[in-house]
Write an enzyme that holds these catalytic residues in place. Structure first.
Site, PDB file in Angstrom:
ATOM      1  N   HIS A 104       9.481   4.802   4.672  1.00 56.12           N
ATOM      2  CA  HIS A 104       8.266   4.999   3.879  1.00 56.12           C
ATOM      3  C   HIS A 104       8.321   6.240   2.973  1.00 56.12           C
ATOM      4  O   HIS A 104       7.373   7.019   2.891  1.00 56.12           O
ATOM      5  CB  HIS A 104       7.046   5.066   4.797  1.00 56.12           C
ATOM      6  CG  HIS A 104       6.755   3.768   5.508  1.00 56.12           C
ATOM      7  ND1 HIS A 104       7.088   2.545   4.986  1.00 56.12           N
ATOM      8  CD2 HIS A 104       6.152   3.509   6.710  1.00 56.12           C
ATOM      9  CE1 HIS A 104       6.707   1.584   5.833  1.00 56.12           C
ATOM     10  NE2 HIS A 104       6.150   2.133   6.886  1.00 56.12           N
ATOM     11  N   HIS A 177      -0.748   0.205   3.648  1.00 50.05           N
ATOM     12  CA  HIS A 177      -0.449   0.003   5.073  1.00 50.05           C
ATOM     13  C   HIS A 177      -1.726  -0.247   5.887  1.00 50.05           C
ATOM     14  O   HIS A 177      -1.813   0.185   7.041  1.00 50.05           O
ATOM     15  CB  HIS A 177       0.309   1.238   5.590  1.00 50.05           C
ATOM     16  CG  HIS A 177       1.324   0.939   6.626  1.00 50.05           C
ATOM     17  ND1 HIS A 177       0.978   0.584   7.917  1.00 50.05           N
ATOM     18  CD2 HIS A 177       2.677   0.948   6.587  1.00 50.05           C
ATOM     19  CE1 HIS A 177       2.086   0.410   8.621  1.00 50.05           C
ATOM     20  NE2 HIS A 177       3.129   0.617   7.830  1.00 50.05           N
ATOM     21  N   GLU A 307       2.091  -5.796   4.259  1.00 51.13           N
ATOM     22  CA  GLU A 307       2.587  -4.783   3.317  1.00 51.13           C
ATOM     23  C   GLU A 307       3.353  -5.478   2.198  1.00 51.13           C
ATOM     24  O   GLU A 307       4.508  -5.849   2.375  1.00 51.13           O
ATOM     25  CB  GLU A 307       3.494  -3.801   4.053  1.00 51.13           C
ATOM     26  CG  GLU A 307       2.849  -3.129   5.245  1.00 51.13           C
ATOM     27  CD  GLU A 307       3.886  -2.513   6.193  1.00 51.13           C
ATOM     28  OE1 GLU A 307       4.810  -1.842   5.715  1.00 51.13           O
ATOM     29  OE2 GLU A 307       3.774  -2.721   7.406  1.00 51.13           O
TER      30      GLU A 307
HETATM   31  C1  BGC Z   1       7.345  -0.216   9.869  1.00 50.92           C
HETATM   32  C2  BGC Z   1       7.380  -0.015  11.353  1.00 50.92           C
HETATM   33  C3  BGC Z   1       6.781   1.339  11.654  1.00 50.92           C
HETATM   34  C4  BGC Z   1       5.362   1.356  11.104  1.00 50.92           C
HETATM   35  C5  BGC Z   1       4.625   2.642  11.318  1.00 50.92           C
HETATM   36  C6  BGC Z   1       5.909  -0.209   9.463  1.00 50.92           C
HETATM   37  O1  BGC Z   1       5.768  -0.481   8.108  1.00 50.92           O
HETATM   38  O2  BGC Z   1       7.982  -1.411   9.495  1.00 50.92           O
HETATM   39  O3  BGC Z   1       8.677  -0.130  11.880  1.00 50.92           O
HETATM   40  O4  BGC Z   1       6.796   1.601  13.036  1.00 50.92           O
HETATM   41  O5  BGC Z   1       5.378   1.070   9.740  1.00 50.92           O
HETATM   42  O6  BGC Z   1       5.380   3.699  10.912  1.00 50.92           O
END
Ligand code: BGC
Length: 342
Positions: A104, A177, A307
């Protein structure tokens, strides 16, 4: 109608809360801390209004327990193998924040910046957030001017529009998210929700949760969500890709309709998603067990994300699409979440 409050926070800068409300009394709460959604307030079939997006009441909690509740993710959503990429022969090395990889966009990143806000002048119920990510932030090249525009319309649709420009070639693959929990009770699992995705293929993940590059047909797997599937069935499946991630944490390559839907028969609530993005990563929050959300203790699978983005780790897989943004271009993508009752 838009209301602006100060968000309760012991913080160096004031943090705002924006409440957009349409004539049906649906509300979207936003904050400039991470250009986040902090409330998605809708009725159930009995007319009871509740927040159906995992969120905290205090900004400190976002900092302390954050798993990106409602946040804007940038510059690059998902995992990037070895936290490195090349553009036109030049290689960039980024700070790793997920084992050997980048997740991210690095930590901290867009989710915890304070974005500038502006109230839309021509359209009702619109907030425009802007963040100028400086050249070299988390080692990404280029000053990136990124905008996220949230609009709540009178038809109960939240529109999220992303725009960006850069002064050097860089990468951009943003997402939001938000975790939906349509019962409105954050101490419950979303196992009784039904997930529908118009996708024929999903991306297979390796031990580090990185796509292997294989796009596998959903046929005869729990990833076949074309007719809708109750999540209890998914969570109890012994399919290897589900067991490894204790649910979904997977990219789906969307079919032409670019459509997904989450519904919850008990409350009658339904969220229908449309996007211009080619894929959606679905994360069923396998890591929320024991998390305190405003005093309530969450179980595993407390929410579902949708997402929307270009497939993660696209920089390392030729068939995954392009996320390079050049100074001559303007990035643009849009995702809509429409609320209805059934
Ligand atoms: C990821 C996960 C992660 C989560 C929170 C998601 O977008 O794919 O693996 O644990 O975000 O960080």
């Amino acid at each position: 109608m838009i209301k602006i409050n100060e968000f309760p926070a012991k913080f160096h800068n004031p943090v705002h809360q924006f409440i957009l409300e349409n004539k049906n009394r649906m509300q979207i709460h936003l904050t400039d801390f991470g250009a986040r959604i902090t409330g998605f307030i809708v009725p159930d079939k009995k007319g009871v209004f509740e927040n159906v997006s995992l969120s905290f009441k205090k900004i400190e909690d976002y900092k302390k327990y954050d798993i990106y509740f409602g946040a804007t993710i940038g510059r690059v959503a998902g995992r990037m193998k070895n936290a490195e990429f090349s553009i036109d022969g030049k290689t960039y090395f980024l700070p790793k924040n997920d084992g050997f990889n980048l997740l991210h966009g690095g930590t901290p990143s867009f989710e915890s910046r304070i974005w500038k806000h502006e109230i839309g002048k021509e359209v009702e119920n619109q907030i425009i957030f802007t963040y100028i990510s400086p050249d070299g932030e988390n080692q990404f090249p280029g000053n990136l001017v990124s905008k996220v525009i949230y609009t709540l319309d009178e038809n109960n649709t939240l529109h999220i529009k992303y725009e960006a420009t850069t002064d050097q070639p860089t990468l951009y693959n943003p997402t939001n998210h938000i975790y939906f929990s349509l019962s409105g009770d954050f101490s419950r699992s979303v196992e009784d929700h039904i997930l529908k995705i118009d996708a024929d293929y999903f991306a297979v993940l390796d031990e580090e949760n990185l796509p292997t590059g294989e796009l596998r047909s959903v046929k005869d797997t729990p990833f076949n969500l074309k007719e809708g599937r109750k999540l209890t069935e998914v969570f109890s499946s012994d399919y290897d890709q589900i067991r490894k991630r204790n649910g979904f944490d997977h990219p789906f390559l969307l079919n032409e309709s670019h459509f997904a839907e989450i519904s919850h028969p008990e409350s009658g609530r339904k969220i229908s998603m449309h996007t211009t993005a080619p894929s959606v990563v679905v994360y069923t929050a396998s890591h929320t067990e024991g998390l305190s959300i405003n005093g309530e203790i969450a179980q595993s699978h407390a929410g579902i994300t949708l997402e929307t983005q270009v497939l993660p780790d696209a920089v390392h897989h030729k068939n995954f699409g392009n996320i390079v943004l050049y100074p001559s271009e303007t990035f643009s993508s849009e995702t809509h979440y429409h609320f209805s009752l059934e």
